[in-house]
Design a protein around this motif. Sequence first.
Motif, PDB file in Angstrom:
ATOM      1  N   TRP A 161       0.836  -1.190   0.000  1.00 39.55           N
ATOM      2  CA  TRP A 161       0.000   0.000   0.000  1.00 39.55           C
ATOM      3  C   TRP A 161       0.878   1.249   0.000  1.00 39.55           C
ATOM      4  O   TRP A 161       1.977   1.260   0.569  1.00 39.55           O
ATOM      5  CB  TRP A 161      -0.904   0.037   1.233  1.00 39.55           C
ATOM      6  N   ILE A 162       0.373   2.297  -0.627  1.00 40.23           N
ATOM      7  CA  ILE A 162       1.025   3.605  -0.582  1.00 40.23           C
ATOM      8  C   ILE A 162      -0.031   4.637  -0.194  1.00 40.23           C
ATOM      9  O   ILE A 162      -1.210   4.482  -0.525  1.00 40.23           O
ATOM     10  CB  ILE A 162       1.677   3.978  -1.933  1.00 40.23           C
ATOM     11  N   PRO A 163       0.369   5.720   0.507  1.00 42.93           N
ATOM     12  CA  PRO A 163      -0.627   6.669   1.002  1.00 42.93           C
ATOM     13  C   PRO A 163      -1.137   7.649  -0.042  1.00 42.93           C
ATOM     14  O   PRO A 163      -2.166   8.286   0.171  1.00 42.93           O
ATOM     15  CB  PRO A 163       0.109   7.397   2.135  1.00 42.93           C
ATOM     16  N   GLN A 164      -0.440   7.810  -1.159  1.00 42.35           N
ATOM     17  CA  GLN A 164      -0.960   8.604  -2.273  1.00 42.35           C
ATOM     18  C   GLN A 164      -0.224   8.190  -3.537  1.00 42.35           C
ATOM     19  O   GLN A 164       0.866   7.628  -3.486  1.00 42.35           O
ATOM     20  CB  GLN A 164      -0.831  10.105  -2.021  1.00 42.35           C
ATOM     21  N   ARG A 165      -0.839   8.462  -4.707  1.00 38.19           N
ATOM     22  CA  ARG A 165      -0.367   7.901  -5.966  1.00 38.19           C
ATOM     23  C   ARG A 165       1.058   8.307  -6.300  1.00 38.19           C
ATOM     24  O   ARG A 165       1.847   7.501  -6.824  1.00 38.19           O
ATOM     25  CB  ARG A 165      -1.318   8.325  -7.097  1.00 38.19           C
ATOM     26  N   VAL A 182      -3.396   2.322  -3.495  1.00 37.51           N
ATOM     27  CA  VAL A 182      -3.416   3.588  -2.772  1.00 37.51           C
ATOM     28  C   VAL A 182      -4.435   3.507  -1.643  1.00 37.51           C
ATOM     29  O   VAL A 182      -5.621   3.280  -1.884  1.00 37.51           O
ATOM     30  CB  VAL A 182      -3.759   4.769  -3.695  1.00 37.51           C
ATOM     31  N   VAL A 183      -3.955   3.654  -0.416  1.00 34.29           N
ATOM     32  CA  VAL A 183      -4.825   3.715   0.762  1.00 34.29           C
ATOM     33  C   VAL A 183      -4.408   4.964   1.535  1.00 34.29           C
ATOM     34  O   VAL A 183      -3.333   5.005   2.122  1.00 34.29           O
ATOM     35  CB  VAL A 183      -4.696   2.460   1.644  1.00 34.29           C
ATOM     36  N   GLY A 380     -12.482  -3.154   5.373  1.00 34.79           N
ATOM     37  CA  GLY A 380     -13.038  -3.853   4.218  1.00 34.79           C
ATOM     38  C   GLY A 380     -11.963  -4.498   3.369  1.00 34.79           C
ATOM     39  O   GLY A 380     -12.115  -5.628   2.893  1.00 34.79           O
ATOM     40  N   LEU A 381     -10.833  -3.785   3.181  1.00 40.36           N
ATOM     41  CA  LEU A 381      -9.721  -4.344   2.420  1.00 40.36           C
ATOM     42  C   LEU A 381      -9.094  -5.523   3.153  1.00 40.36           C
ATOM     43  O   LEU A 381      -8.729  -6.534   2.524  1.00 40.36           O
ATOM     44  CB  LEU A 381      -8.673  -3.267   2.157  1.00 40.36           C
ATOM     45  N   TYR A 382      -8.926  -5.409   4.466  1.00 37.60           N
ATOM     46  CA  TYR A 382      -8.414  -6.532   5.248  1.00 37.60           C
ATOM     47  C   TYR A 382      -9.280  -7.778   5.022  1.00 37.60           C
ATOM     48  O   TYR A 382      -8.768  -8.884   4.788  1.00 37.60           O
ATOM     49  CB  TYR A 382      -8.410  -6.194   6.732  1.00 37.60           C
ATOM     50  N   ASP A 383     -10.590  -7.621   5.121  1.00 37.08           N
ATOM     51  CA  ASP A 383     -11.499  -8.756   4.938  1.00 37.08           C
ATOM     52  C   ASP A 383     -11.340  -9.369   3.544  1.00 37.08           C
ATOM     53  O   ASP A 383     -11.310 -10.600   3.381  1.00 37.08           O
ATOM     54  CB  ASP A 383     -12.945  -8.313   5.144  1.00 37.08           C
ATOM     55  N   GLU A 384     -11.214  -8.488   2.554  1.00 32.51           N
ATOM     56  CA  GLU A 384     -11.049  -8.956   1.173  1.00 32.51           C
ATOM     57  C   GLU A 384      -9.737  -9.717   1.013  1.00 32.51           C
ATOM     58  O   GLU A 384      -9.693 -10.783   0.382  1.00 32.51           O
ATOM     59  CB  GLU A 384     -11.088  -7.744   0.240  1.00 32.51           C
TER      60      GLU A 384
END
Length: 394
Positions: A161-165, A182-183, A380-384
């Motif tokens: 994950w990155i905090p911005q593009r 991006v998260v 939600g991403l963790y669950d996925e």
Amino acid sequence: MNHLHPGSREIYGLFNDSFPPVIDGVTLTVENYCRWLVESGRKVTVVTPWNPVSTPHPDFDIFRYVSLPIYNRHPYRYGFPKADPMIWRRLRHTPFRIVHAHCPFSSGRLAAYAAAHHQVPLVATFHSKYRTDLRHSLPEWMVERQMRKILRFYSSATEVWIPQRAVEETLREYGYRGQVRVVENGNDFAESIDDIEAYKSDSRRRLGIAPATLSLLFVGQHILEKGIEVIVRALALLPDSLDYQMTFIGEGYARDCMIELTRELGLSDKVSFLGLIEERETLRRHYAAADLLLFPSYYDNAPLVVREAAAVMTPAILPEGATAAELITHGSNGFLASRTPEAYSQAIASLSRHDIISVGRKARKTLCRSWRDVMDEVIGLYDEIISRYDTDHR
């Protein structure tokens, strides 16, 4: 937040090389992950180096391992998990459901070990320009060796994950070729104030800043990589007629040098160095009392301080071409200037109060996202990720 976590393994592991009492943007991110995961009903364990002034937390476990202070980077510490057999045992006996590493160094190695041992997914967030950090304290041959380890670490993760593009460019420069997601980071200052303008006025009054005074602020590590010398030298170039007050908040190896430079330039009566402010409401008051946040840093990827300032309608002046400036449109939700004392001084002196207020309002609208909102997405991403990992590894 009503996501459900499946399976018998139940611990959400958060790994980072810093945690309170060390305070920085990544630490605040991990703290807020802890807060909102616990609030959503998840069980959390933090893994981080030992600190002599650390305290337990009532809502989650903290596993600390052997560490030593880092020369010239107080209060940061270097973790030595190889010298701590207990940490490996504790990781083996903790039923992790997913592990999330926010640093690729000692805590990242432990996160990778825990993920492999328990056969659970490893999420790794790329927060910082690590090559710059390493060059501050290591010879170049050792820097390149460490960079190869960092690349292997991110390449081994289930997701990066990155905090911005714009941060992706740095990661690609390091040689990473995998996918990224991006998260964004959240902002705990984005909530619970009904009338921001009244709050700003009250904050100035409490801090003794006259209405006509231009209040300037820097928040962050006092290290040269963040451009703090640019700020001090820019102040010396401001016109004598400009009534301003500059406040530095934070600590770091360059703090004493900047205090001395301030004296040499005859600025001591207009510049204050307040050190680290840990109490969040006190810090928010300083952001709110400021007209402008000065942040001439090429070092930071996605600095929380810019969003924290924007939450109380304080716009930032950022350097043109910086990763941190990706979300800034000059004159709309922030200001851009070349990273020189002359350019920064000119930018400060040229802005009218109307410009600052208008841009501050737009900054709040475009740069602020609450941690509640961010963490609903994260969970939600963790669950996925967990579901996909379980399916792929049956």
